[in-house]
Design a protein around this motif. Sequence first.
Motif, PDB file in Angstrom:
ATOM      1  N   UNK A   5       0.788  -1.228   0.000  1.00  0.00           N
ATOM      2  CA  UNK A   5       0.000   0.000   0.000  1.00  0.00           C
ATOM      3  C   UNK A   5       0.824   1.284   0.000  1.00  0.00           C
ATOM      4  N   UNK A   6       2.116   1.200   0.314  1.00  0.00           N
ATOM      5  CA  UNK A   6       2.910   2.420   0.464  1.00  0.00           C
ATOM      6  C   UNK A   6       2.820   3.324  -0.775  1.00  0.00           C
ATOM      7  N   UNK A   7       3.202   2.779  -1.931  1.00  0.00           N
ATOM      8  CA  UNK A   7       3.222   3.629  -3.120  1.00  0.00           C
ATOM      9  C   UNK A   7       1.822   3.984  -3.581  1.00  0.00           C
ATOM     10  N   UNK A   8       0.871   3.103  -3.392  1.00  0.00           N
ATOM     11  CA  UNK A   8      -0.494   3.401  -3.815  1.00  0.00           C
ATOM     12  C   UNK A   8      -1.067   4.575  -3.038  1.00  0.00           C
ATOM     13  N   UNK A   9      -0.735   4.669  -1.754  1.00  0.00           N
ATOM     14  CA  UNK A   9      -1.201   5.802  -0.950  1.00  0.00           C
ATOM     15  C   UNK A   9      -0.614   7.104  -1.477  1.00  0.00           C
ATOM     16  N   UNK A  10       0.697   7.095  -1.726  1.00  0.00           N
ATOM     17  CA  UNK A  10       1.363   8.312  -2.211  1.00  0.00           C
ATOM     18  C   UNK A  10       0.848   8.695  -3.597  1.00  0.00           C
ATOM     19  N   UNK A  11       0.672   7.720  -4.473  1.00  0.00           N
ATOM     20  CA  UNK A  11       0.167   8.018  -5.820  1.00  0.00           C
ATOM     21  C   UNK A  11      -1.247   8.584  -5.753  1.00  0.00           C
ATOM     22  N   UNK A  12      -2.060   8.032  -4.885  1.00  0.00           N
ATOM     23  CA  UNK A  12      -3.441   8.506  -4.744  1.00  0.00           C
ATOM     24  C   UNK A  12      -3.468   9.964  -4.308  1.00  0.00           C
ATOM     25  N   UNK A  13      -2.695  10.299  -3.293  1.00  0.00           N
ATOM     26  CA  UNK A  13      -2.687  11.671  -2.790  1.00  0.00           C
ATOM     27  C   UNK A  13      -2.067  12.635  -3.799  1.00  0.00           C
ATOM     28  N   UNK A  14      -1.086  12.162  -4.579  1.00  0.00           N
ATOM     29  CA  UNK A  14      -0.465  13.018  -5.601  1.00  0.00           C
ATOM     30  C   UNK A  14      -1.464  13.338  -6.702  1.00  0.00           C
ATOM     31  N   UNK A  15      -2.354  12.401  -7.014  1.00  0.00           N
ATOM     32  CA  UNK A  15      -3.347  12.637  -8.064  1.00  0.00           C
ATOM     33  C   UNK A  15      -4.498  13.495  -7.589  1.00  0.00           C
ATOM     34  N   UNK A  16      -4.645  13.633  -6.277  1.00  0.00           N
ATOM     35  CA  UNK A  16      -5.860  14.228  -5.733  1.00  0.00           C
ATOM     36  C   UNK A  16      -5.744  15.734  -5.545  1.00  0.00           C
ATOM     37  N   UNK A  17      -4.887  16.378  -6.360  1.00  0.00           N
ATOM     38  CA  UNK A  17      -4.788  17.838  -6.402  1.00  0.00           C
ATOM     39  C   UNK A  17      -4.470  18.462  -5.052  1.00  0.00           C
ATOM     40  N   UNK A  18      -3.739  17.745  -4.216  1.00  0.00           N
ATOM     41  CA  UNK A  18      -3.298  18.312  -2.946  1.00  0.00           C
ATOM     42  C   UNK A  18      -4.348  18.350  -1.862  1.00  0.00           C
ATOM     43  N   UNK A  19      -5.532  17.787  -2.102  1.00  0.00           N
ATOM     44  CA  UNK A  19      -6.588  17.831  -1.093  1.00  0.00           C
ATOM     45  C   UNK A  19      -6.351  16.776  -0.015  1.00  0.00           C
ATOM     46  N   UNK A  20      -7.031  16.984   1.111  1.00  0.00           N
ATOM     47  CA  UNK A  20      -6.977  16.002   2.189  1.00  0.00           C
ATOM     48  C   UNK A  20      -7.754  14.751   1.787  1.00  0.00           C
ATOM     49  N   UNK A  21      -7.346  13.621   2.363  1.00  0.00           N
ATOM     50  CA  UNK A  21      -8.079  12.368   2.173  1.00  0.00           C
ATOM     51  C   UNK A  21      -8.122  11.638   3.503  1.00  0.00           C
ATOM     52  N   UNK A  22      -9.213  10.966   3.767  1.00  0.00           N
ATOM     53  CA  UNK A  22      -9.333  10.189   4.991  1.00  0.00           C
ATOM     54  C   UNK A  22      -8.957   8.738   4.724  1.00  0.00           C
TER      55      UNK A  22
END
Length: 776
Positions: A5-22
Motif C-alpha cells: 500500500x505504500x506507493x499506492x497511498x502516495x500516488x493517490x494523494x499526488x493525483x488528488x490535487x493536494x486535497x486532504x483524504x481520509x
Amino acid sequence: MPLRYRRRILDHLARDSGRWATVHDLARSFRLGYDQMDVLQEAIAGLIRDEVLVADGDRLQLPKIGPEVEGVYRGTRRGFGFVQPDSPTREGDVFIPNGAQGSAVSGDRVRCTVSGRGAWKGRGPSGRVDEVLERCTSTFAGTVTKQGRTWLVEPDGRKLRECVVIRDPGAKNIKPGDKVVFELVAWPEDDMLPEGVIIEVLGKSGEPHAETEAVIAAHSIRTDFPEAAMEEARAAATLIDGTLDDRLDLRDHVTFTIDPPDARDFDDAISVVWDADAAEWELMVHIADVGFFVPAGGPLDEEAKARGNSTYLPRRVIPMLPEVLSNGVCSLQEGVDRCAKTIIIRIDERGRVGTVRSRSTLINSDKRFTYIEAQAWIDGDTKSARKQARTGTSPTDEVLESLRATEQLAKAIQGRRRRDGMITLNLPESELQFDDEGRVSDVQPEDDAYTHTLIEMLMVEANEAVARVFDTLDVPMIRRIHAEPELESLDDLRTLAMAAGHRLPESPTRKDLQQLLDATKDSDSARAVHFAVLRTLTRAEYSPAVIGHFALASKHYAHFTSPIRRYPDLVLHRALGVYLEHIENGQAQFSGRRRRELERLMHDDDRLPGEVDLIELGKHCSDTERESEQAERELREFLVLQFLETHHLGDDVTAAVSRFTSSGVLVSLDRFLVTGMISWQDMGGGRRDHWEELPGMGRIVARGSGAVLAIGDQVTVRVTRVDSAERFLELTLVKRPDRTTRDLPLPSKRRIERDRKRASRGGGRKGGGKSNRRRQ
C-alpha cells in the motif's frame, strides 16, 4: 511497513490535487474490505513516521513543497520541462521554463529551487535547476553535420535538444552524415552548446545496422559477455547431469513446443492428456531448467542479473545468456533430451484447477510447431500446416490429438478467467517485413492465430501455480505484480466511454471494464477504448509485495516460464529447485504437522534471497525491462517512419484520433501503428474555425463551422513531414466524420468555460503521469 500500500497511498494523494483524504477515502479508492484495514493503517503509520505523509486527525495529505526539491528532470520537445520530486508533494511536479534547466538533460536527477507559483498554465510551482546530482547517461548517438568550419552532432531522440560540438573530428575521421556514438564532456548551459567526444563511428546515418547500434548504445544495453562469463557458459554447455536418476523421466510423454517461426530459444514445452474417467485434463508445462546450468553468484549469473532480460529489437536479439546456452543446451529443441522444471496441473471441464505438482524432470520434445502451423493442424489445413513448418518432421497422430486437446483446455481456462474478470485487450499488432538491406519493405497486421492465446493461457496457469506454492509456504519471492487502478485514475476512460456512447459505473470492477471493451469492440472507437483502458491500468512490475495481478484476476502471480530471457524467472527457478530438494522431488510428503517443518526449512535456507534483496532486485529488473522496451519501441518507430518518408510522403492514410493536446490532435496510423501530430492550423475549416475541447466529453468542436471530432474517430490524414531522427511525424487532416453540433447535444460556451475552470481548480501537473503497459 506493508509494501502493497505504500506507493499506492502516495500516488493517490499526488493525483488528488493536494486535497486532504481520509482513511475511508483511501479504502474506498483501493476497494478494501474491513479485513484489510489493519494493513492499510500500518502502512499509513509507517509513512507518517518517515515524514512523507502529514496527518491531521484522520485526515491525510502530502507535505507542502519546500524551497528546494530533488528529483528527476523530464524535458519536452518545446524546451520546458518538469522536475518530479523524489518524495511526492501536494503541489506536484515543478515546472522548469525553457532556459532554466541549466545543464540538465531529460532523465537527470537534479536539485532545483522553487521560485514561484502559477507559471504552468496558471497553476502549480515553477523553479530552476541549480545542480545536476546524477546523470542518467553521458553516452548518446546522433548524426554528424558540419556548419562552416564547426563539426556538430545532431542527437537522436529527444533527451538532448541542442547540437553537440565536436572539437577533434580527425580522431575518428568522421564525415557529414555519419552515425556516431559520442560522450558529453561539457554539458549544455545558458547559451553554450554542449561538447562531446566521438567514441565510435557506426556507419552512414539511416542505414539499418547503424541505427540499430545507435539505439543499443543510447540505451546502454550490454552486448558483449565478459570472458569469465563465457568460460562458465562453455563449461555449463558440456555439463552432464549426474543426478538424472533423481529426475522424473517424462520422455515417453507426448510433448511439443509452439513458438514464432524465427525462434531459437525454446524455453517452454507442453504435454496435455484428457482423462475421460476423471473428466479432467492433465497439463504439464515444461520449462527449461536454466537454474541447473547457471548457479547463483558466478560471473555468468552476475552478467545475467545486470542485463535483467533479453532485448528483442527488429532483426536483432541481445540475449540475457550466451547463445551457447540460450540456443543450445537450455533450449527445449525437438528430438533432444533436456532437463526441465515441470508443473503438473489437473484441470476440469470448466477450467477449474485441481491438484498441482512440481518436479525436476527429463523431457524430449516430439515436435516443434510455429504458431500458424499449429493453428493449421488444429483447423485440419494440412497443406498450409506443412508450408508453415520449420522442421522436416510431420506430427504423429498422438501429437495432433494432444495438440487439439490443448486447444480445448486453453478455451476452458480462458472461459474461467473471463468469468473471474480477466481483462482482454484487443490491441493491434503489426509485423515489419524487411528487404535484403534490412530496411522495412512493408508493414502488415500480425497473424491472429488462436495458438498465441493458447500458449498464453497455459503459461499463465503455470506462473500462477508456482506463485501459489510459495504463498502457501509464506516464503518471500519475486512476484509479477499489477495493482488495480484507483477510481480517480479512471476519469479519462470515463470521458472516452461517454464519447463512445457508454457509461462506466461510479466504482467499476474488472468486469465493468471488460463489458466496456466488449461493447465497443466492433465500433470505430474500439482501438481508442482499448488503448485508454491500457493507459488506465498501472504498469506491471517485479516486487515481493503481495499485491496480485489485476488484469489477470490473479491473487498470486509470478514469472516462471521464461528463465532463458528473464532474470526474475531464473531466480524463481532456483527457489523452486530448493523446494524440490527439500521434498525430494515430490517423494517426501509434508502434510499436517510436517508442513510446518517444511516452512521452517525453507525460511532457514540461506540460498533463498530475503525480502530486502528481492525489493532491490525487483526495482532493477523492472528498470531493465522498461529500458529494453523503450529501445525496441524507439528503433521500431524509426524504421517505420523511415519507411513512410521513403514510400508514403504526401500520401493519404487512415488513422484514429487518440488524444487532444495544446499543440494539436494526436492520431495513430491504422496500418503502421505510429503516432503523428495534426497541428491546429492543419485541421482545415478556414480561419473562422477555432477548435475547443469539451471537458469531460472526449470531443472538440470548431466554433465557426460547428464541426465535431471525438477521440476514437476514424480520419484520413496526409503525411506531410517525417523526421525519423527525432521520431516525429507531421500530418494534415484530409477527411473527418461528417458530424456537426446539429447532430449532437453539446454544452453552451458558458458551461464549457465553467467545466474548464472546475477541471483545473486546485492542482498542477502531477508526478508520474500514466504509462503504457505492455507486458503481463
